[in-house]
Design an enzyme around this catalytic site. Structure first.
Site, PDB file in Angstrom:
ATOM      1  N   ASP A 198       0.667  -1.056  -0.068  1.00  0.00           N
ATOM      2  CA  ASP A 198      -0.077   0.148  -0.131  1.00  0.00           C
ATOM      3  C   ASP A 198       0.957   1.349  -0.006  1.00  0.00           C
ATOM      4  OD1 ASP A 198      -2.491   1.354   0.000  1.00  0.00           O
ATOM      5  OD2 ASP A 198      -2.956   1.414   2.126  1.00  0.00           O
TER       6      ASP A 198
ATOM      7  N   TYR B  50       1.484   5.506  -0.569  1.00  0.00           N
ATOM      8  CA  TYR B  50       1.039   6.812   0.392  1.00  0.00           C
ATOM      9  C   TYR B  50       1.121   7.838  -0.749  1.00  0.00           C
ATOM     10  CZ  TYR B  50       0.647   9.559   4.671  1.00  0.00           C
ATOM     11  OH  TYR B  50       0.246  10.433   5.904  1.00  0.00           O
TER      12      TYR B  50
ATOM     13  N   HIS C 272      -3.445  14.001   0.809  1.00  0.00           N
ATOM     14  CA  HIS C 272      -3.648  13.132   1.867  1.00  0.00           C
ATOM     15  C   HIS C 272      -2.742  13.209   2.928  1.00  0.00           C
ATOM     16  CE1 HIS C 272      -5.059   9.771   4.222  1.00  0.00           C
ATOM     17  NE2 HIS C 272      -3.863   8.921   3.970  1.00  0.00           N
TER      18      HIS C 272
ATOM     19  N   ARG D  80       1.212  16.817  13.003  1.00  0.00           N
ATOM     20  CA  ARG D  80       2.634  17.390  13.221  1.00  0.00           C
ATOM     21  C   ARG D  80       2.843  18.899  13.084  1.00  0.00           C
ATOM     22  NH1 ARG D  80       4.007  12.864  10.556  1.00  0.00           N
ATOM     23  NH2 ARG D  80       4.082  13.911   8.447  1.00  0.00           N
TER      24      ARG D  80
ATOM     25  N   GLU E 223     -10.650   4.034   3.672  1.00  0.00           N
ATOM     26  CA  GLU E 223      -9.810   4.594   2.509  1.00  0.00           C
ATOM     27  C   GLU E 223     -10.084   4.496   1.346  1.00  0.00           C
ATOM     28  OE1 GLU E 223      -5.953   3.601   4.266  1.00  0.00           O
ATOM     29  OE2 GLU E 223      -5.721   5.392   5.459  1.00  0.00           O
TER      30      GLU E 223
ATOM     31  N   GLU F 296      -9.191   4.249  -2.227  1.00  0.00           N
ATOM     32  CA  GLU F 296      -7.892   4.048  -2.940  1.00  0.00           C
ATOM     33  C   GLU F 296      -8.317   3.123  -4.262  1.00  0.00           C
ATOM     34  OE1 GLU F 296      -4.725   2.218  -0.677  1.00  0.00           O
ATOM     35  OE2 GLU F 296      -5.445   3.016   0.979  1.00  0.00           O
TER      36      GLU F 296
ATOM     37  N   ASP G 109      -9.291   0.604   1.819  1.00  0.00           N
ATOM     38  CA  ASP G 109      -8.468  -0.127   2.825  1.00  0.00           C
ATOM     39  C   ASP G 109      -8.875   0.369   4.333  1.00  0.00           C
ATOM     40  OD1 ASP G 109      -6.052  -0.936   3.886  1.00  0.00           O
ATOM     41  OD2 ASP G 109      -4.858   0.781   3.792  1.00  0.00           O
TER      42      ASP G 109
ATOM     43  N   ARG H  40      -8.279   3.886  13.340  1.00  0.00           N
ATOM     44  CA  ARG H  40      -7.356   4.767  13.981  1.00  0.00           C
ATOM     45  C   ARG H  40      -6.775   4.850  15.213  1.00  0.00           C
ATOM     46  NH1 ARG H  40      -5.961   6.016   8.734  1.00  0.00           N
ATOM     47  NH2 ARG H  40      -7.574   6.703   7.409  1.00  0.00           N
TER      48      ARG H  40
ATOM     49  N   GLN I 148      -4.003   2.305  15.202  1.00  0.00           N
ATOM     50  CA  GLN I 148      -2.985   2.668  14.303  1.00  0.00           C
ATOM     51  C   GLN I 148      -2.125   3.614  15.252  1.00  0.00           C
ATOM     52  OE1 GLN I 148      -4.382   4.771  10.783  1.00  0.00           O
ATOM     53  NE2 GLN I 148      -2.469   5.067   9.921  1.00  0.00           N
TER      54      GLN I 148
ATOM     55  N   TYR J   8       1.628   2.404  15.667  1.00  0.00           N
ATOM     56  CA  TYR J   8       2.523   2.656  14.443  1.00  0.00           C
ATOM     57  C   TYR J   8       3.861   3.047  14.457  1.00  0.00           C
ATOM     58  CZ  TYR J   8       2.752   8.066  13.868  1.00  0.00           C
ATOM     59  OH  TYR J   8       2.749   9.139  14.245  1.00  0.00           O
TER      60      TYR J   8
ATOM     61  N   LYS K 210      -4.482  -2.044  10.130  1.00  0.00           N
ATOM     62  CA  LYS K 210      -5.095  -2.378   8.603  1.00  0.00           C
ATOM     63  C   LYS K 210      -5.123  -3.664   8.186  1.00  0.00           C
ATOM     64  CE  LYS K 210      -3.666   2.161   7.595  1.00  0.00           C
ATOM     65  NZ  LYS K 210      -4.460   2.871   6.791  1.00  0.00           N
TER      66      LYS K 210
ATOM     67  N   THR L  89      -9.273  -5.547   3.654  1.00  0.00           N
ATOM     68  CA  THR L  89      -9.079  -4.540   2.602  1.00  0.00           C
ATOM     69  C   THR L  89      -9.923  -5.012   1.504  1.00  0.00           C
ATOM     70  OG1 THR L  89      -6.569  -4.694   3.308  1.00  0.00           O
ATOM     71  CG2 THR L  89      -7.320  -3.622   0.903  1.00  0.00           C
TER      72      THR L  89
ATOM     73  N   THR M 286      -4.757   6.360   0.070  1.00  0.00           N
ATOM     74  CA  THR M 286      -5.921   7.347   0.086  1.00  0.00           C
ATOM     75  C   THR M 286      -5.812   8.256  -0.834  1.00  0.00           C
ATOM     76  OG1 THR M 286      -6.332   7.043   2.602  1.00  0.00           O
ATOM     77  CG2 THR M 286      -7.357   8.627   1.571  1.00  0.00           C
TER      78      THR M 286
ATOM     79  N   GLU N  27      -9.860  12.596   7.517  1.00  0.00           N
ATOM     80  CA  GLU N  27      -9.623  13.879   7.054  1.00  0.00           C
ATOM     81  C   GLU N  27     -10.819  14.719   6.922  1.00  0.00           C
ATOM     82  OE1 GLU N  27      -7.138  12.330   3.748  1.00  0.00           O
ATOM     83  OE2 GLU N  27      -6.763  14.289   3.445  1.00  0.00           O
TER      84      GLU N  27
HETATM   85 CA    CA Z   1      -4.217   2.603   2.994  1.00  0.00          CA
END
Ligand code: CA
Length: 432
Positions: free
Chosen positions: A136, A138, A143, A152, A209, A211, A243, A247, A250, A254, A263, A267, A360, A374
């Site tokens: 997968d 990114y 996104h 951040r 997500e 995708e 996907d 959250r 995650q 992560y 994840k 899927t 995504t 988002e």
């Molecule tokens: Ca994904």
């Protein structure tokens, strides 16, 4: 341009303007008419499936390199995909020709039609491809920037590597499920806000997500990277991908190695694999890449496909699906050839059936954000549905429906949809 994508082609089988499956598409899938019938390979045409295993037995592919291979009687597309681009092109030309309104071979043979044309409503779709590895990416800058900024701050939205390479992680292939197959809300470790130790709980932050993914037809040998200008010869076709992501799981797990159990529980993919050839007429200019990538990732011009994407949400109370996302595949920063070139540049071998997904797909507008994280701005701006219901993340029995298509002049080359319903967490799967 390949003659099978000619906008003027017509089939003797009626296809409405809104159908995703005109003669210009011819996506491959695996289906069965009943549970005790062996799955076989077909292509979608209008509201029908053309059973290729019958055409194969009747000798329609005898003058091609597919002769005697029996690939369309198999229960996955893998053996056909492994034959390579010449065989894919030959098969597509035979199928297109058989379905044309100026070819009497099938048009005027009612008995053969009875054997090889199956209404989609009478068929059950099966997993089209056996996948060993799922990667997968990114690859949406929108996104990655949105998520990075939320976590951040806007100054550090993108990590320094992001503009130089298509970031990805190795996903889990065993939990790829087909549209229509539902899953139970997963359990996992979650760190509640302002706490120091995690709890064990069903996820409270289940997200989708939006995708798209592509299948590798022919792989490469270990140690032999695929150069960027040969990449599309290795790509068989594309599907829609949802996907699923937990959250809260995650967020806790992560660091430092990336997504894992958040994840790998499910899927979802759409059942029809749209050949790359069918997407050729919808090729368009991609996002301008600045700074210029390293030579092994360099394209003369970034190209992509203009594929419209929509996501709908249905709840127990809101039974008419409500559109919550309008996006487009063309918003992606890294293109599929760059993804293949990067994946193999260290000598890593891709194999027939591998699924490489985009990550995504979010675009520049509020309507084009591809996941709830988002859309709701980390939960700060709940999504309000027309009946007053609110969603930050998905509730039990919510259904997510994704659809995708390329718009031609008076026809659509589409992907059908991928529809999945979230089932409640299972108590019996809660190990003490
Ligand atoms: Ca994904």
């Amino acid at each position: 341009m390949d003659e099978t994508t000619d906008p003027n082609l017509k089939s003797f089988i009626p296809v409405s303007e809104d159908s995703h499956f005109p003669i210009q598409n011819l996506p491959y899938g695996v289906f069965q008419r009943s549970n005790d019938e062996k799955p076989r390979i077909g292509v979608a045409i209008g509201e029908y499936i053309l059973d290729l295993s019958i055409l194969e037995k009747e000798g329609f592919f005898n003058d091609t390199s597919l002769s005697e291979t029996h690939v369309f009687s198999r229960s996955t597309l893998n053996d056909f995909m492994a034959l390579g681009k010449k065989a894919w092109d030959e098969a597509r030309h035979v199928i297109s020709s058989v379905l044309r309104n100026d070819n009497p071979a099938l048009r005027d043979n009612k008995e053969l039609q009875r054997k090889c044309l199956v209404p989609q409503s009478a068929a059950k779709m099966c997993m089209p491809v056996s996948t060993i590895d799922f990667t997968d990416f990114y690859s949406s800058k929108y996104h990655a920037s949105n998520v990075g900024a939320m976590i951040r701050g806007p100054e550090n939205a993108l990590y320094p590597n992001w503009l130089h390479l298509p970031v990805a992680y190795h996903g889990r292939a065993s939990s790829i499920i087909l549209s229509g197959e539902n899953f139970h809300r997963p359990w996992g470790q979650i760190l509640p806000d302002n706490e120091k130790t995690p709890i064990f709980s069903p996820t409270q932050a289940l997200d989708f997500e939006l995708e798209m993914g592509f299948y590798i037809g022919v792989g490469n040998e270990l140690g032999n990277p695929i150069p960027i200008d040969k990449a599309t010869d290795h790509i068989f076709g594309m599907v829609l991908v949802n996907d699923w992501s937990a959250r809260d799981i995650q967020k806790w797990e992560y660091v430092p190695l990336g997504p894992f159990l958040a994840k790998s529980f499910a899927t979802s993919i759409s059942p029809w694999v749209v050949p790359l050839t069918a997407l050729e007429p919808f090729k368009c200019e991609g996002v301008k890449q600045e700074p210029e990538p390293l030579p092994y990732l360099r394209l003369e011009k970034n190209w992509t496909f203009d594929i419209k994407l929509e996501v709908y949400l249905k709840t127990q109370k809101l039974t008419t699906p409500y559109k919550i996302v309008s996006s487009n595949f063309k918003y992606l920063y890294w293109n599929i050839a760059q993804q293949v070139a990067h994946h193999t540049v260290n000598g890593c071998n891709l194999q027939t059936g591998d699924l490489l997904a985009s990550g995504t797909i979010s675009g520049p507008t509020v309507e084009s954000l591809g996941c709830l994280l988002e859309i709701t701005q980390l939960g700060r701006r709940p999504l309000v549905l027309p009946n007053g219901e609110k969603r930050v993340f998905l509730h039990d029995y919510d259904s997510v429906i994704m659809t995708a298509w390329c718009q031609g002049n008076g026809y659509k080359v589409g992907f059908g949809n991928v529809t999945t319903t979230v089932l409640p967490a299972q108590l019996k799967s809660h190990p003490k």
